[in-house]
Design an enzyme around this catalytic site. Structure first.
Site, PDB file in Angstrom:
ATOM      1  N   GLU A 308       0.416  -1.153  -0.086  1.00 24.27           N
ATOM      2  CA  GLU A 308       0.045   0.219   0.040  1.00 24.27           C
ATOM      3  C   GLU A 308       0.615   1.613  -0.110  1.00 24.27           C
ATOM      4  O   GLU A 308       0.869   1.848   0.691  1.00 24.27           O
ATOM      5  CB  GLU A 308      -1.066   0.016   1.166  1.00 24.27           C
ATOM      6  CG  GLU A 308      -2.399  -1.217   1.027  1.00 24.27           C
ATOM      7  CD  GLU A 308      -2.995  -1.508   2.345  1.00 24.27           C
ATOM      8  OE1 GLU A 308      -3.295  -0.528   3.533  1.00 24.27           O
ATOM      9  OE2 GLU A 308      -3.872  -2.635   2.547  1.00 24.27           O
ATOM     10  N   GLU A 428      -5.169  -8.833  -1.213  1.00 26.28           N
ATOM     11  CA  GLU A 428      -5.989  -8.609  -0.119  1.00 26.28           C
ATOM     12  C   GLU A 428      -6.498  -8.289   0.127  1.00 26.28           C
ATOM     13  O   GLU A 428      -7.235  -7.376  -1.066  1.00 26.28           O
ATOM     14  CB  GLU A 428      -5.238  -7.001   1.254  1.00 26.28           C
ATOM     15  CG  GLU A 428      -4.302  -7.338   1.827  1.00 26.28           C
ATOM     16  CD  GLU A 428      -3.703  -6.534   2.762  1.00 26.28           C
ATOM     17  OE1 GLU A 428      -4.282  -5.074   3.361  1.00 26.28           O
ATOM     18  OE2 GLU A 428      -2.745  -6.521   3.106  1.00 26.28           O
TER      19      GLU A 428
END
Length: 696
Positions: A308, A428
């Protein structure tokens, strides 16, 4: 997706991406030049400038050695327009007028035969920013053809191919489906893997995860608190060995394994716009050590550059894209140059924020274009349409908007990557709200979301890795906390399941029992029957089916509800031709009753007799109709963040976060929406730190 060999995929990249590389980079990053100064005596250089702004630009240089192995290198060129280098990474760059010399740094001095080393720099320009047309490596002009500088007396040595070369990356990524995240263990930002509440990882945990049917494990790792000071940033050997121990356990279980740099992304990598040199040096040092530690590990070990990625205080999208491109290419160069199985190891590169927005996808496509490496994988994360994922703005149901948001995201990823033969891992996925409160996302709506996600990921050839920070698989008991959820997810790996418009049928205790209907979502299945426990209900007597409408008769509801106590009186199972059954709760309820209350902004609860019902959402408005409380763009507040039911204590809690954004001495009208369809109105007034609640 039809499996493609590496050579085939490389060809497709060159045709589909490199042939249009300039236009892709131009569209995604602002401006690009590409020169392939095809090297003569054994070298090739690809120069790209993916970012340009008034007076400045960012450039990347990839140098491929086509001759004998080089130890310590120097690349020279001349800028046609007199540009100047102002800052560099992965190389030492000096200038004399328009003439530039770049030399290796300590970790990338060796370039094996057919290996590539990459570096980048920021530069300044005036008038024009013309790309260099010629480069020389250690004094030899690079033209792309192989011709030794001196006639060799013996055949130049060639490097043997590394063992376990993944000749089919797409097939390898497909074999990773399904995957599971070992979340909140090695990524915990405290002093060790247990600092976020999970127990120490054991081999038995991984054995049990394997037994659930998972084929791959993502092991997020945060390194920042486990290494020494600059300039070496030496990773604590005990911590590094512990990570390797768990990785080796997973490999021994025949998992594919992914490790990464995880929460470092927001802890210190985010500071890159203001402290580029230090951040890059620290990042490079970590990957250099990790790559060397695992260079001979099984090819089933996969590296992910950063989790991220995000940047604080950047000038905007263009700089964000340039910084991430720099991190990804630096990571790629370090791993590839470390040798062993790392020469061909599968490497995972994320979009900015691991977003599936088109602009972010385009930026990552440009990086894939520039690297032209067949053993790269794209990754993104997906936690659903945000109002549904956290239950705000009335997002209580898995409706057409939520589904469209998912299909749009997966379609964009598919078009950019998997349709071109580039494998994709959904690193994810989950829903944000169900980490906090079991009722934030209603169970049936949650199940429908995951049923569809699994189906659509398969349709778009995307490998999935479920995020689990300990809330799903209990790491002490090795049992699922929500077996029904796991059953639905597991089924979605291979097939579709039938569902319905709801998993609840409400009958008011204060009224007569009448027939109730649900809409079946067949999802390509056919309806088989309805069962109560081990007893099949009788079609035509207990229920009817007309098209996609399932109707429970009044007689069946009366019999199954028994004494009609508040709450769930019976559980039915709708069975379909494939997939898992759909649970239907028969619920007896009456309109919930709320009572007057006093309290403070820090502690306020509404005494509530739920009478079998459950809370779905809450509206909050002022007398003039404007929205009250947080997220004042909507009257519907965020479940659990601002309010939450407590069915055991028989109350509804209004949280300090709600009152923090409520006007003082203003009356707020609350409308509590329940799953039965009942709406109960309540009023609260904040006066300083005190709160008064009334039913009228």
């Amino acid at each position: 997706m039809t499996a493609l060999r590496s050579t085939t995929r490389r060809t497709r990249w060159r045709i589909g991406l490199l042939a249009s590389g300039l236009s892709v980079l131009l569209a995604a990053l602002g401006m690009t030049f590409a020169v392939s100064a095809q090297a003569a005596a054994g070298c090739r250089v690809v120069y790209t400038a993916p970012n340009q702004w008034p007076g400045g630009f960012t450039a990347n240089v990839a140098v491929t050695n086509l001759g004998d192995t080089i130890n310590n290198w120097s690349l020279t060129w001349t800028f046609p327009s007199g540009q100047q280098v102002t800052q560099a990474w992965n190389a030492n760059v000096t200038s004399s007028g328009a003439n530039v010399t770049a030399t290796n740094v300590g970790y990338n001095g060796t370039i094996a035969t057919n290996a590539t080393v990459s570096f980048g720099f920021n530069g300044s320009w005036t008038g024009a920013n013309t790309a260099p047309s010629s480069f020389a490596l250690n004094g030899v002009t690079c033209t792309g053809s192989v011709g030794p500088t001196t006639p060799p007396t013996t055949q130049p040595p060639t490097s043997p191919p590394p063992t376990g070369n993944p000749t089919n990356p797409a097939a390898a990524v497909a074999a990773m489906e399904p995957g599971w995240n070992l979340g909140n263990s090695f990524d915990a930002t405290g002093d060790g893997e247990t600092s976020w509440g999970n127990p120490r990882v054991t081999a038995q945990l991984l054995d049990n995860i394997k037994a659930q049917g998972f084929k791959s494990v993502r092991i997020p790792v945060t390194w920042g608190q486990h290494h020494g000071a600059a300039p070496n940033y030496t990773i604590n050997p005990t911590y590094l060995n512990r990570v390797k121990e768990v990785v080796d356990w997973a490999l021994a279980d025949d998992f594919y394994v992914m490790i990464n740099i995880h929460h470092d992304s927001w802890q210190w990598i985010a500071n890159m716009p203001a402290n580029r040199t230090t951040v890059l040096a620290r990042y490079n040092a970590i990957w250099t050590q990790v790559a060397n530690t695992f260079r001979n590990s099984s090819p089933k070990l996969v590296f992910e550059s950063v989790n991220e990625p995000q940047f604080t205080g950047s000038s905007g999208d263009a700089q964000n894209a340039a910084l991430l491109h720099e991190l990804n290419t630096s990571f790629h160069g370090i791993v590839r140059q470390s040798g062993g199985n790392n020469a061909t190891r599968l490497l995972v590169l994320p979009t900015l924020h691991t977003s599936s927005d088109q602009a972010r996808i385009d930026e990552l496509v440009a990086t894939f274009d520039a690297l032209d490496d067949p053993n790269l994988i794209a990754t993104y994360h997906f936690y659903g349409y945000w109002p549904f994922s956290v239950n705000v703005a009335g997002g209580t149901r898995f409706d057409a908007t939520v589904q469209q948001d998912l299909t749009d995201a997966f379609d964009r990823i598919h078009t950019a990557f998997t349709a071109r033969g580039i494998p994709v891992i959904l690193g994810e996925y989950g829903l944000l709200g169900f980490d906090r409160h079991t009722g934030t996302i209603q169970q049936g709506e949650k199940l429908k979301f995951f049923e569809f996600l699994g189906h659509y990921a398969r349709a778009r050839q995307i490998t999935t890795m479920w995020w689990d920070n300990g809330q799903h698989f209990n790491r002490n008991t090795h049992q699922w906390n929500d077996p029904e959820l796991f059953a639905q997810i597991k089924s979605s790996w291979t097939t579709r399941s039938g569902t319905a418009s709801s998993d609840q049928v409400f009958t008011a205790r204060s009224g007569a029992v009448t027939a109730k209907s649900l809409t079946l979502n067949l999802n390509g299945t056919s309806f088989v029957g309805l069962r109560h426990g081990n007893t099949d209900l009788v079609r035509g007597t207990d229920y009817t089916v007309s098209g996609n409408q399932l109707t429970l008769t009044a007689a069946a509801l009366t019999r199954l509800s028994g004494d009609r106590a508040y709450g769930t009186n019976a559980v039915l199972s709708a069975r379909f031709s494939q997939g898992v059954p759909w649970r239907i709760n028969l619920v007896t309820y009456d309109r919930p009753v709320l009572q007057n209350a006093t309290g403070t902004t820090g502690s306020f609860t509404i005494p509530t007799t739920f009478r079998g019902d459950q809370l779905a959402t809450m509206e909050a408005t002022y007398a003039d109709g404007s929205n009250a409380g947080p997220h004042n763009w909507t009257p519907f507040k965020e479940f659990d963040h601002t309010f939450a039911p407590n069915y055991t204590a028989n109350n509804i809690v209004l949280k300090p976060e709600f009152f923090a954004e409520v006007n003082d001495n203003s009356r707020v009208t609350l409308r509590f929406h329940f799953w039965s369809g009942e709406i109960v109105t309540y009023y609260v007034t904040r006066s300083g730190g005190n709160v008064t609640g009334t039913t009228s």
